[in-house]
Design a protein around this motif. Structure first.
Motif, PDB file in Angstrom:
ATOM      1  N   PRO A 193       0.796  -1.239   0.000  1.00 34.81           N
ATOM      2  CA  PRO A 193       0.000   0.000   0.000  1.00 34.81           C
ATOM      3  C   PRO A 193       0.824   1.282   0.000  1.00 34.81           C
ATOM      4  N   ILE A 194       2.038   1.231   0.537  1.00 34.88           N
ATOM      5  CA  ILE A 194       2.888   2.413   0.548  1.00 34.88           C
ATOM      6  C   ILE A 194       3.425   2.713  -0.847  1.00 34.88           C
ATOM      7  N   THR A 234     -12.701   2.466   3.549  1.00 32.74           N
ATOM      8  CA  THR A 234     -11.977   1.343   2.943  1.00 32.74           C
ATOM      9  C   THR A 234     -10.719   1.822   2.227  1.00 32.74           C
ATOM     10  N   ALA A 235     -10.843   2.915   1.482  1.00 28.49           N
ATOM     11  CA  ALA A 235      -9.702   3.439   0.727  1.00 28.49           C
ATOM     12  C   ALA A 235      -8.583   3.882   1.663  1.00 28.49           C
ATOM     13  N   VAL A 236      -8.920   4.647   2.703  1.00 29.00           N
ATOM     14  CA  VAL A 236      -7.862   5.157   3.582  1.00 29.00           C
ATOM     15  C   VAL A 236      -7.316   4.060   4.486  1.00 29.00           C
ATOM     16  N   ILE A 261      -4.460   4.795  -8.066  1.00 25.67           N
ATOM     17  CA  ILE A 261      -4.668   3.386  -8.413  1.00 25.67           C
ATOM     18  C   ILE A 261      -5.366   2.653  -7.272  1.00 25.67           C
ATOM     19  N   VAL A 262      -5.050   3.026  -6.035  1.00 27.71           N
ATOM     20  CA  VAL A 262      -5.753   2.428  -4.891  1.00 27.71           C
ATOM     21  C   VAL A 262      -7.252   2.709  -5.004  1.00 27.71           C
ATOM     22  N   GLY A 263      -7.596   3.934  -5.376  1.00 23.17           N
ATOM     23  CA  GLY A 263      -9.002   4.260  -5.574  1.00 23.17           C
ATOM     24  C   GLY A 263      -9.646   3.402  -6.647  1.00 23.17           C
ATOM     25  N   ILE A 264      -8.930   3.214  -7.754  1.00 26.02           N
ATOM     26  CA  ILE A 264      -9.422   2.362  -8.836  1.00 26.02           C
ATOM     27  C   ILE A 264      -9.613   0.938  -8.329  1.00 26.02           C
ATOM     28  N   VAL A 310     -12.882   7.233  -5.192  1.00 23.25           N
ATOM     29  CA  VAL A 310     -13.878   6.477  -4.419  1.00 23.25           C
ATOM     30  C   VAL A 310     -14.946   7.376  -3.803  1.00 23.25           C
ATOM     31  N   ALA A 311     -14.511   8.476  -3.203  1.00 19.75           N
ATOM     32  CA  ALA A 311     -15.457   9.310  -2.452  1.00 19.75           C
ATOM     33  C   ALA A 311     -15.057  10.778  -2.574  1.00 19.75           C
TER      34      ALA A 311
END
Length: 274
Positions: free
Chosen positions: A97-98, A139-141, A104-107, A212-213
Motif C-alpha cells: 500500500p505504501i 476502505t480506501a484510507v 490506483i488504490v481508488g481504482i 472512491v469518495a
C-alpha cells in the motif's frame, strides 16, 4: 588536530542536512502557519468546512479502529513471532500500500467493491454502496494507512522476549491468555502510537478519495472530505482560500494529536514506546 580534521566533514554534512530539512519541511510549514494562522477563526466558522472535518475525523477514526482490531494487531503478532513459508511474500504484501500510487488504490477499491466484478454484484444486490459513501472512503484510507500500524506494533512485539510467552505456556496458559496478560500490557502504547500514525495518514489522504469518495453522503448532506475540500478551494477560488482552510485543518489535527498524546501518557510511561 587530526580529530578536528575528521570532524569537519561530519559537521559539513550535518549542516547541509539541516539546511535541506529546513528548506523542504520547516520553511513551508512555517510559512503556512504565519500566513494562515490569522485566518483560522474565519475558516472554522464555515459550516461546510466543519462538516468536512467531521467526515474526515470519523473516516480516519474508523480506519484506525480497523487497523487495531480487524487485522493489524494479529498480523503484526504473526509476523513478529512466527516463521513460515512465503513469509517474505507476506512481508512484501504488507508494504505494497505504501508503494502503489493512491489514484490506483481508488481504482482498486472501485473495481473490487463497486463494479461488475468480484464482490461488486453481491454488494449491490444487498444495497451496499461504496461510491461516495463513508464506507468507501474508510476502505480506501484503511488500505493505505494500515501498514504504518502493523509495522509499529510488529517492532514492539519483537522487543519482548519470546521466553516469557514460552514459560506462561508451560504453566498452562492458553495462547489468548498469554497475549492478553503478557503481550498486550507491554505493547498498548505502541498500539496507540501506530493508531495515531494510521489516523493521521488517513486524514491526509486525497488521491484515492478523488476516485472512491470525492464527496461523502453524510446524513442527508453531500460533504467533501477535508483534503478534497481544500483542493476544491484551491482550484475554485485560489491559493489564499486554500491556505486558510489548510492552516485550520493543521491546527485541528495538532489539537487532536496533543490531546491524544496526553491521554496516552496519563496511562503511564512514554506515549511512543511499549
Amino acid at each position: 588536530m587530526n580529530s578536528l580534521k575528521i570532524n569537519i566533514p561530519i559537521i559539513l554534512i550535518l549542516l547541509i542536512s539541516i539546511f535541506i530539512f529546513s528548506i523542504l519541511i520547516i520553511y513551508p510549514l512555517a510559512l503556512l502557519i504565519v500566513l494562515g494562522f490569522p485566518m483560522i477563526p474565519k475558516a472554522l466558522s464555515v459550516i461546510s468546512f466543519l462538516q468536512a472535518i467531521e467526515v474526515t475525523v470519523v473516516m480516519s477514526t474508523l480506519s484506525a479502529i480497523i487497523a487495531i482490531i480487524m487485522g493489524g494487531t494479529p498480523i503484526a503478532y504473526v509476523m513478529a513471532r512466527y516463521d513460515f513459508h512465503l513469509k517474505s511474500v507476506v512481508d512484501a504484501i504488507i508494504d505494497i500500500p505504501i508503494m502503489i500510487p493512491h489514484i490506483i488504490v481508488g481504482i482498486m477499491v472501485v473495481l473490487a467493491f463497486a463494479s461488475y466484478y468480484g464482490l461488486g454484484p453481491f454488494l449491490k444486490a444487498h444495497g451496499i454502496n461504496f461510491i461516495n459513501t463513508l464506507w468507501g472512503a474508510t476502505t480506501a484510507v484503511a488500505f493505505l494507512s494500515s501498514t504504518y500500524y502493523i509495522r509499529v506494533v510488529e517492532a514492539s512485539i519483537r522487543m519482548i522476549s519470546p521466553e516469557m510467552e514460552a514459560v506462561a505456556r508451560t504453566l498452562g496458559a492458553s495462547p489468548l491468555r498469554v497475549f492478553t496478560s503478557i503481550i498486550l500490557p507491554r505493547i498498548w502504547r505502541s498500539m496507540a502510537t501506530g493508531a495515531i500514525l494510521s489516523w493521521a495518514r488517513s486524514v491526509s489522504e486525497a488521491g484515492a478519495l478523488f476516485i472512491v469518495a470525492y464527496y461523502v453522503l453524510f446524513g442527508k448532506n453531500l460533504v467533501y472530505p477535508a483534503s478534497v475540500y481544500i483542493y476544491e478551494s484551491y482550484v475554485g477560488i485560489g491559493l489564499v482560500n486554500a491556505v486558510e482552510f489548510s492552516a485550520a485543518l493543521v491546527a485541528v489535527m495538532l489539537v487532536i494529536f496533543i490531546i491524544y498524546r496526553v491521554l496516552v501518557s496519563l496511562g503511564g510511561g512514554n506515549a511512543w514506546y511499549g
